[in-house]
Design an enzyme around this catalytic site. Structure first.
Site, PDB file in Angstrom:
ATOM      1  N   GLY A   1       0.817  -1.219   0.000  1.00 25.92           N
ATOM      2  CA  GLY A   1       0.000   0.000   0.000  1.00 25.92           C
ATOM      3  C   GLY A   1       0.845   1.262   0.000  1.00 25.92           C
ATOM      4  N   GLY A   2       1.961   1.239  -0.755  1.00 24.35           N
ATOM      5  CA  GLY A   2       2.717   2.475  -0.977  1.00 24.35           C
ATOM      6  C   GLY A   2       2.099   3.202  -2.174  1.00 24.35           C
ATOM      7  N   THR A   3       2.872   4.104  -2.763  1.00 20.74           N
ATOM      8  CA  THR A   3       2.353   4.831  -3.940  1.00 20.74           C
ATOM      9  C   THR A   3       1.967   3.844  -5.030  1.00 20.74           C
ATOM     10  OG1 THR A   3       3.983   6.507  -3.384  1.00 20.74           O
ATOM     11  CG2 THR A   3       2.819   6.791  -5.453  1.00 20.74           C
ATOM     12  N   ALA A   4       2.798   2.801  -5.223  1.00 19.14           N
ATOM     13  CA  ALA A   4       2.520   1.841  -6.296  1.00 19.14           C
ATOM     14  C   ALA A   4       1.223   1.085  -6.026  1.00 19.14           C
ATOM     15  CB  ALA A   4       3.680   0.862  -6.443  1.00 19.14           C
TER      16      ALA A   4
ATOM     17  N   VAL B   1       9.847   8.009   0.531  1.00 17.17           N
ATOM     18  CA  VAL B   1      10.430   9.085  -0.279  1.00 17.17           C
ATOM     19  C   VAL B   1       9.727   9.096  -1.638  1.00 17.17           C
ATOM     20  CG1 VAL B   1      12.762   9.417   0.639  1.00 17.17           C
ATOM     21  CG2 VAL B   1      12.286   7.460  -0.841  1.00 17.17           C
TER      22      VAL B   1
ATOM     23  N   LYS C   1       6.096  22.236 -10.327  1.00 21.17           N
ATOM     24  CA  LYS C   1       7.428  21.932 -10.863  1.00 21.17           C
ATOM     25  C   LYS C   1       7.447  22.242 -12.362  1.00 21.17           C
ATOM     26  CE  LYS C   1      10.585  18.105 -11.703  1.00 21.17           C
ATOM     27  NZ  LYS C   1      10.759  16.652 -11.667  1.00 21.17           N
TER      28      LYS C   1
ATOM     29  N   LEU D   1       8.669  -0.212  -6.910  1.00 24.12           N
ATOM     30  CA  LEU D   1      10.063  -0.563  -6.593  1.00 24.12           C
ATOM     31  C   LEU D   1      10.340  -2.050  -6.771  1.00 24.12           C
ATOM     32  CD1 LEU D   1      10.468   1.678  -3.412  1.00 24.12           C
ATOM     33  CD2 LEU D   1      11.294   2.148  -5.716  1.00 24.12           C
TER      34      LEU D   1
ATOM     35  N   THR E   1      11.331   9.744 -12.320  1.00 24.07           N
ATOM     36  CA  THR E   1      10.570   8.872 -13.216  1.00 24.07           C
ATOM     37  C   THR E   1       9.855   7.708 -12.531  1.00 24.07           C
ATOM     38  OG1 THR E   1      12.743   7.919 -13.707  1.00 24.07           O
ATOM     39  CG2 THR E   1      11.754   9.323 -15.388  1.00 24.07           C
TER      40      THR E   1
END
Ligand code: FAD
Length: 497
Positions: free
Chosen positions: A13-16, A47, A78, A332, A343
């Site tokens: 359950g991270g960003t991915a 991060v 950005k 990751l 990226t």
């Protein structure tokens, strides 16, 4: 296996994980069940703060309101990355999301400028013709509502990735994704095919499914620990293998660009957010110890630290197959390229989009798997080459690290791109390269390559007309900048402060 895919299990359950769950559920709706397993006790990598413009399209597809994203993820705008000390110490250049001049069929703008610089004493640079650059250095920003593409100002965000993941969780759960908290302690496979059958949690429950998305981070719980898929190591081209991250207090004025500052054995990022700065030092352990790297980072924080350092180890490369049996590695777990061009979150986005294009609803077969794997491999390799370019074309002589990366052999496709630009000023794109000609142009010139030739079309204009044309384009690009609010004013308005 020709079983239909009725249930997808996302591991992590991270960003991915949350991006996969949100997008798959949003697009596939009730056609598949989706369960996401995450472990609070294991946590996320913590991060990942800089993005690139395609994320705005993704947010649109997810139905996210831009102002809500900016407010809830403490985002800033950005427009570019400023690379400092990369070619030589003490100098910098920008890689912006914009493009210099205006576009012409057959002949890029930079050929006209090259001719004027080589033969007519012109002293302006490609960046003087780039609205992103001109706004970035003035610290100004507003969304431009324009019809003429010459005034396009593409942008992305710096944001707090853990807040973004929380935001995505809401979207995924509203779309029907089910979240299960728990630590996976065991994995079961079908005896014949070796396909994953289920993951067993510490509380004894088994979560079963037909297709598994491995978003478990660097450990690659399913794709590597269970299926032993293997890894293609690129550390001979990209030798940095460690990072230290430390958040620090926010600046009084927030820059609308990332700073990437080269040091003796790697580089440092400075990413402005609304509530803090993200800082990190990416370095190579063969050339610098962890203590030295920490000292470099601490000495180069320009505001007070807000937390203890987070030490991260990685190996640059990619999984031998991103899709193996009924497991697709995203994030990751699928491979890692250092965050020099921001990226990773984009690679997550494009992996899910690819999966949606190829979604195997009637069952997994070899042709769909190999197509997915071929596209993923090419995408990783193209980004890898662009990152190598920044290191390889340098003129620094102050450390062994920079001498070694300058003298290393590089992949053949990159060697060809560099030679083509150096000798002819020409650029080429292939197979949906993420980084287009304007990006290659800026980094090649910024790292010190001056093309020896220009396109013959640049000679078709009389000298005085060419100088006038350049002046006119500079003015068209510069005029709007003074009218723009400052970046801080823009953020305050969006956030209702
Ligand atoms: P993680 O965040 O590690 O999440 C893994 C998940 O798996 C967690 O939820 C964890 O609980 C779960 N899990 C693991 N094991 C188990 C288990 N046994 N049981 C249950 N759950 C489990 N990307 C960018 O786009 N821009 C950047 O600027 C950027 N900077 C970066 C800087 C560094 C130094 C690094 C290392 C990465 C950076 N990235 C950046 C990449 C970005 O951080 C990641 O791509 C992104 O956070 C996705 O991580 P992830 O979800 O794959 O893994």
């Amino acid at each position: 296996m020709n079983d239909t895919i009725k249930k997808v299990v996302v591991v992590g359950g991270g960003t991915a994980g949350w991006l996969s769950a949100a997008l798959l559920k949003k697009v596939l709706g009730q056609t598949v069940e989706l369960e996401l397993v995450e472990s609070e006790s294991i946590g996320t990598v913590g991060v990942g703060e800089a993005t690139i413009p395609p994320i705005r399209m993704l947010n649109n597809v997810l139905g996210l309101n831009e102002a809500d994203v900016i407010r809830e993820t403490k985002a800033t705008i950005k427009l570019a990355i400023k690379f400092e000390n990369w070619r030589v110490k003490g100098e910098g250049y920008f890689h912006t999301f914009g493009s210099p001049g205006r576009s012409y069929a057959f002949c890029h703008f930079h050929h006209f400028l090259n001719r004027a610089r080589q033969q007519l004493g012109e002293s302006s640079s490609i960046w003087d013709y780039d609205l992103n650059y001109l706004s970035a250095i003035e610290g100004r920003f507003a969304k431009m509502d324009v019809t003429d593409p010459i005034l396009d100002m593409p942008f992305a965000y710096h944001f707090d990735a853990s807040l973004y993941a929380k935001f995505l969780r809401k979207v995924a759960e509203q779309a029907g994704a089910v979240r299960t908290e728990g630590t996976i302690v065991d994995v079961t496979q079908h005896p014949g095919s070796g396909y994953i059958q289920g993951v067993r949690l510490a509380n004894g429950r088994e979560v079963t499914g037909d297709l598994f998305i491995d978003c478990s981070g660097f450990r690659g719980l399913l794709i590597q620990q269970q299926l032993n898929t293997g890894y293609i190591d690129w550390s001979h081209w990209l030798p940095c293998d460690r990072a230290i991250a430390i958040p620090s207090e926010r600046h009084e004025h927030t820059l609308p660009y990332t700073r990437s500052i080269a040091h003796t054995a790697g580089w440092q990022w400075r990413i402005p957010l609304q509530h803090r700065n993200g800082n990190g030092h990416v370095y190579c352990s063969n050339y610098m110890s962890d203590d030295e790297a920490l000292a470099v980072l601490k000495n180069n924080l320009d505001t007070a630290p807000l937390a203890d350092p987070n030490f991260i180890k990685f190996k640059t490369g990619r999984r031998r197959k991103q899709w193996n049996k009924n497991v697709i590695a995203i994030g990751l777990s699928s491979g890692f390229l250092e965050p020099l061009e921001s990226t990773s979150i984009h690679l997550i986005q494009s992996a899910i989009v690819r999966l949606l294009h190829l979604f195997p609803h009637q069952g997994i077969n070899d042709s769909i798997m190999s197509e997915y794997n071929a596209q993923s491999a090419l995408e990783f390799e193209q980004i890898r080459d662009f990152i190598i370019l920044h290191y390889h074309v340098n003129e620094r002589d102050d450390s062994q690290f920079w001498r070694d990366v300058r003298n290393m052999d590089v992949p053949e496709r990159l060697r060809h791109k560099i030679d083509l630009f150096r000798q002819n000023g020409r650029l080429f794109n292939e197979h949906n390269d993420l980084f287009l000609d304007a990006s290659w142009l800026q980094v090649m010139q910024g790292q010190g390559i001056t093309p020896q030739d220009y396109h013959p079309m640049a000679k078709s204009i009389p000298q005085d007309k060419l100088i006038d044309m350049l002046k006119t384009i500079r003015k068209i690009k510069q005029d709007p900048v003074a009218q723009l609010p400052t970046h801080d004013e823009f953020l305050a308005k969006v956030c209702g402060n």
